[in-house]
Design an enzyme around this catalytic site. Structure first.
Site, short mmCIF file in Angstrom:
data_model
loop_
_atom_site.label_atom_id
_atom_site.label_comp_id
_atom_site.label_asym_id
_atom_site.label_seq_id
_atom_site.Cartn_x
_atom_site.Cartn_y
_atom_site.Cartn_z
N ASP A 43 -3.84 4.91 47.63
CA ASP A 43 -2.44 4.95 47.21
C ASP A 43 -1.61 3.82 47.84
OD1 ASP A 43 -0.15 6.49 46.13
OD2 ASP A 43 0.35 6.75 48.26
N ALA A 45 -2.55 0.98 49.16
CA ALA A 45 -2.98 -0.35 48.72
C ALA A 45 -2.33 -0.69 47.37
CB ALA A 45 -4.49 -0.39 48.61
N HIS A 206 6.45 0.51 59.26
CA HIS A 206 7.08 -0.31 58.22
C HIS A 206 8.62 -0.29 58.30
CE1 HIS A 206 7.35 3.47 55.96
NE2 HIS A 206 8.19 2.88 55.12
N GLY A 209 10.11 -3.45 59.42
CA GLY A 209 10.17 -4.54 58.45
C GLY A 209 11.36 -4.41 57.50
N ASP A 263 5.61 12.36 61.65
CA ASP A 263 5.63 11.48 60.47
C ASP A 263 6.80 10.49 60.51
OD1 ASP A 263 4.49 10.77 57.92
OD2 ASP A 263 6.20 11.73 56.94
N HIS A 268 9.29 5.96 63.16
CA HIS A 268 10.37 5.23 62.50
C HIS A 268 11.71 5.35 63.23
CE1 HIS A 268 7.37 4.75 59.56
NE2 HIS A 268 7.65 5.76 58.75
P1 NDP Z 1 -5.78 7.50 50.80
O1 NDP Z 1 -6.00 8.93 51.13
O2 NDP Z 1 -5.44 7.15 49.39
O3 NDP Z 1 -7.11 6.74 51.28
C1 NDP Z 1 -7.38 5.37 51.04
C2 NDP Z 1 -8.83 5.21 50.64
O4 NDP Z 1 -9.65 5.63 51.72
C3 NDP Z 1 -9.21 6.09 49.47
O5 NDP Z 1 -8.97 5.45 48.24
C4 NDP Z 1 -10.69 6.30 49.71
O6 NDP Z 1 -11.41 5.19 49.17
C5 NDP Z 1 -10.83 6.26 51.22
N1 NDP Z 1 -10.91 7.61 51.75
C6 NDP Z 1 -10.02 8.62 51.58
N2 NDP Z 1 -10.42 9.74 52.24
C7 NDP Z 1 -11.59 9.41 52.82
C8 NDP Z 1 -12.52 10.13 53.65
N3 NDP Z 1 -12.28 11.39 53.99
N4 NDP Z 1 -13.63 9.50 54.05
C9 NDP Z 1 -13.86 8.22 53.72
N5 NDP Z 1 -13.01 7.49 52.95
C10 NDP Z 1 -11.92 8.07 52.51
O7 NDP Z 1 -4.74 6.91 51.82
P2 NDP Z 1 -3.40 6.10 51.54
O8 NDP Z 1 -3.74 4.92 50.70
O9 NDP Z 1 -2.35 7.02 51.11
O10 NDP Z 1 -3.02 5.64 53.02
C11 NDP Z 1 -3.81 4.76 53.78
C12 NDP Z 1 -3.37 4.80 55.23
O11 NDP Z 1 -1.99 4.50 55.31
C13 NDP Z 1 -3.51 6.18 55.88
O12 NDP Z 1 -3.79 6.01 57.24
C14 NDP Z 1 -2.14 6.81 55.70
O13 NDP Z 1 -1.87 7.77 56.67
C15 NDP Z 1 -1.26 5.57 55.89
N6 NDP Z 1 0.04 5.66 55.22
C16 NDP Z 1 0.14 5.90 53.88
C17 NDP Z 1 1.36 5.94 53.25
C18 NDP Z 1 1.50 6.16 51.77
O14 NDP Z 1 2.63 6.11 51.28
N7 NDP Z 1 0.43 6.38 51.05
C19 NDP Z 1 2.62 5.73 54.03
C20 NDP Z 1 2.40 5.45 55.42
C21 NDP Z 1 1.16 5.42 55.98
P3 NDP Z 1 -12.91 5.27 48.66
O15 NDP Z 1 -13.22 6.69 48.36
O16 NDP Z 1 -12.92 4.39 47.46
O17 NDP Z 1 -13.68 4.71 49.79
C1 BG6 Z 2 6.05 7.09 55.70
C2 BG6 Z 2 5.93 8.58 55.78
O1 BG6 Z 2 5.74 6.51 56.93
O2 BG6 Z 2 7.39 6.75 55.36
C3 BG6 Z 2 6.36 9.23 54.48
O3 BG6 Z 2 4.58 8.90 56.05
C4 BG6 Z 2 7.74 8.78 54.07
O4 BG6 Z 2 6.35 10.64 54.61
C5 BG6 Z 2 7.81 7.26 54.10
O5 BG6 Z 2 7.99 9.24 52.75
C6 BG6 Z 2 9.23 6.77 53.86
O6 BG6 Z 2 9.23 5.39 53.72
P1 BG6 Z 2 10.38 4.66 52.88
O7 BG6 Z 2 10.13 3.23 53.12
O8 BG6 Z 2 10.15 5.08 51.45
O9 BG6 Z 2 11.66 5.17 53.41
#
Ligand code: NDP
Ligand code: BG6
Length: 513
Positions: A43, A45, A206, A209, A263, A268
């Site tokens: 998500d 990425a 973030h 930033g 969180d 933040h």
């Molecule tokens: P996802 O849960 O979408 O995971 C990213 C990728 O990691 C998945 O597409 C999958 O790829 C792989 N993955 C997921 N779960 C597992 C598992 N249990 N074992 C091995 N591989 C796994 O994460 P996000 O993209 O949402 O977030 C990435 C990081 O950023 C996390 O640390 C999250 O806490 C942090 N983050 C996310 C935010 C957001 O808005 N999404 C905001 C702030 C921080 P595949 O199966 O193809 O290998």
């Molecule tokens: C992330 C939190 O770090 O920041 C989320 O994990 C939150 O829960 C997000 O929604 C908020 O970021 P922004 O930039 O949309 O205010």
């Protein structure tokens, strides 16, 4: 000439401007940067990292030679990755002439390699592909760990071993959460440092930033009128507010293990507080700034349960629509006590801030979406106009509001004479409204942070001692909340949150802004 004029009118940034902003050195023609997004199928990425990289490319902020590699376990061809990425790319300013052309060019620089996160062999294959693209130039490698935290160490072990064949720098961006408490955070840092030195680790928060957060130091240290007032002598309280008008939709699984304090508050809001309250750094150098931030954090008292209110949103029906409760999420246990809202009073035990309450409030599923810093000043001593305010002297004190988002603004509430023959006062705003003042769109936080990581600028990233100090403040409280199974105050989805937050503020003579 007409083209130049048009660009100026539209305030389109030029590559020179980007160079100035980032200190980017275009003379490094013989080096290349390979950016690997580990967890590229996820998500974050899709939503943030690829769009930010494209925006940097669009603004000519990336080095001449660069390649972007997606890495994940999912099977994807280069074409499929490009297709996935293309869906989320946007041109920040609509109708830019060459946007689709630029997108095509950017996508041609994106590739995909499928592999396990703990496989040295799979990373060695990636290394081979990176080398082909690097074409014998000095090879710099940036790995963005966009995967769940339990994978960080394996991924770093494999990435750093494959990167050992690179002859430039290797840097790793790590996303939060950085542990759940002091202990797990220390273990994570220790794990990362088995393979990397501190200078190679770029821990992202973030919020650092965000444009207005970066502007905090400019506001304080380059305007004579603020810094002299920046202390207990003139400031009554400071509020740091984060609210979202939606719940944990889709992220309940992650959220339930962390809760709003970990969180949002521990990172933040605390980072904003540190920047707000720190002493003047010796210089703008990253280490000087981070030294000052650590000093503030270490001067703070750990949070006390009595100074904290927690809440959780419950279902609410408005007209035809029923908004879900937090525990309606299928990935959340029905009896979850995880807070989706928290308010807290924090104190800094130093000469500048002794006795000044710093009130934090963070919540999901509230009535609006905003992130703000509100600074309430003390009363004017012996105010000549006291009687013109009636009894509401509190409402008559000055307040500085820094609206981080949305609709970025900085405004100062002042008392003013209502024009006319009488002597009536009202409150008016001296208002710096970004959309009205600056035509240029504000870059996304991830753009700035990615560019800084490429440039090796560490100012906006969290150093390990900062992280330790931040966890020390929150860990005892988090343990107590969990051990005592403190029940959160329930508040309806879309409301202003639990009333307990108002009582907490009232205890310190504060009214939430
Ligand atoms: P996802 O849960 O979408 O995971 C990213 C990728 O990691 C998945 O597409 C999958 O790829 C792989 N993955 C997921 N779960 C597992 C598992 N249990 N074992 C091995 N591989 C796994 O994460 P996000 O993209 O949402 O977030 C990435 C990081 O950023 C996390 O640390 C999250 O806490 C942090 N983050 C996310 C935010 C957001 O808005 N999404 C905001 C702030 C921080 P595949 O199966 O193809 O290998
Ligand atoms: C992330 C939190 O770090 O920041 C989320 O994990 C939150 O829960 C997000 O929604 C908020 O970021 P922004 O930039 O949309 O205010």
């Amino acid at each position: 000439y007409m083209k130049k004029l048009k660009d100026e009118l539209l305030s389109i940034p030029t590559s020179d401007e980007c160079k100035d902003a980032a200190g980017f050195d275009n003379n490094e023609k013989e080096s290349t940067v390979s950016i690997t997004v580990v967890g590229a199928s996820g998500d974050l990425a899709k939503k943030k990292i690829f769009p930010a990289l494209f925006a940097l490319y669009y603004e000519d902020c990336l080095p001449k030679h660069f390649t972007v590699f997606g890495y994940a376990r999912s099977k994807m061809s280069d074409g499929e990755l490009r297709n996935m990425v293309s869906k989320t790319l946007t041109c920040r300013i609509d109708k830019r002439e060459n946007c689709s052309e630029k997108m095509e060019q950017f996508l041609k620089r994106c590739f995909f390699h499928s592999g396990q996160y703990d496989s040295l062999d799979n990373f060695a294959e990636l290394d081979k592909k990176l080398k082909e693209h690097e074409g014998g130039r000095i090879s710099n490698r940036l790995f963005y760990l966009s995967v769940p935290p339990n994978i960080f160490i394996d991924a770093v072990r494999c990435a750093s071993s494959s990167a050992s064949s690179a002859n430039g720098w290797t840097r790793v961006i790590v996303e939060k959460p950085f542990g759940r408490d002091s202990e797990s955070s220390t273990a994570l840092t220790r794990g990362l440092k088995q393979y990397l030195v501190e200078d190679q680790i770029f821990r992202i928060d973030h919020y650092l930033g965000k444009e207005l957060v970066e502007n905090l130091s400019v506001l304080r240290f380059s305007n004579l009128i603020f810094e002299p007032l920046w202390s207990r002598q003139y400031i009554r309280n400071v509020q740091l507010i984060f609210s979202e008008d939606f719940g944990t939709e889709g992220r309940g699984g992650y959220f339930n293990n962390y809760g709003i304090i970990r969180d949002i508050m521990q990172n933040h809001l605390l980072q904003i507080l540190a920047l707000f309250a720190m002493e003047t750094p010796v210089s703008l150098d990253a280490e000087d700034i981070r030294n000052e931030k650590v000093k503030v954090l270490r001067s703070m008292k750990p949070l006390q349960l009595g100074n904290v209110v927690i809440g959780q949103y419950k279902s609410h029906t408005k007209g035809e629509i029923t908004y879900p409760a937090y525990t309606d999420d299928k990935t959340v246990p029905k009896d979850s006590l995880t807070p989706t809202f928290a308010a807290a009073a924090l104190f800094i035990d130093n000469a500048r801030w002794d006795g000044v309450p710093f009130l934090m409030k963070a919540g999901k599923a509230l009535h609006n979406k905003r992130a703000e810093i509100r600074v309430q000043f003390r009363h004017v001593p012996g105010n000549l106009y006291k009687r013109n305010f009636g009894t509401d002297l509190d409402g008559a004190t000055n307040e500085l509001v820094i609206r981080v988002q949305p609709d970025e603004a900085i405004y100062l509430k002042i008392n003013n004479k209502v024009p006319g023959l009488g002597m009536r006062l009202d409150r008016s705003n001296l208002n710096l409204h970004y959309a009205a003042r600056y035509a240029k769109e504000i870059p996304d936080a991830y753009e700035r942070l990615l560019l800084d990581a490429i440039e090796g600028e560490r100012r906006l990233f969290i150093r390990s001692d900062e992280l330790d100090a931040a966890w020390e403040l929150f860990t005892p409280l988090l343990k107590e909340l969990e051990e005592k199974k403190i029940i959160p105050e329930y508040y309806p989805y879309g409301s202003r949150g639990p009333v307990g937050a108002h009582y907490l503020a009232a205890r310190y003579n504060v009214r939430w802004g």
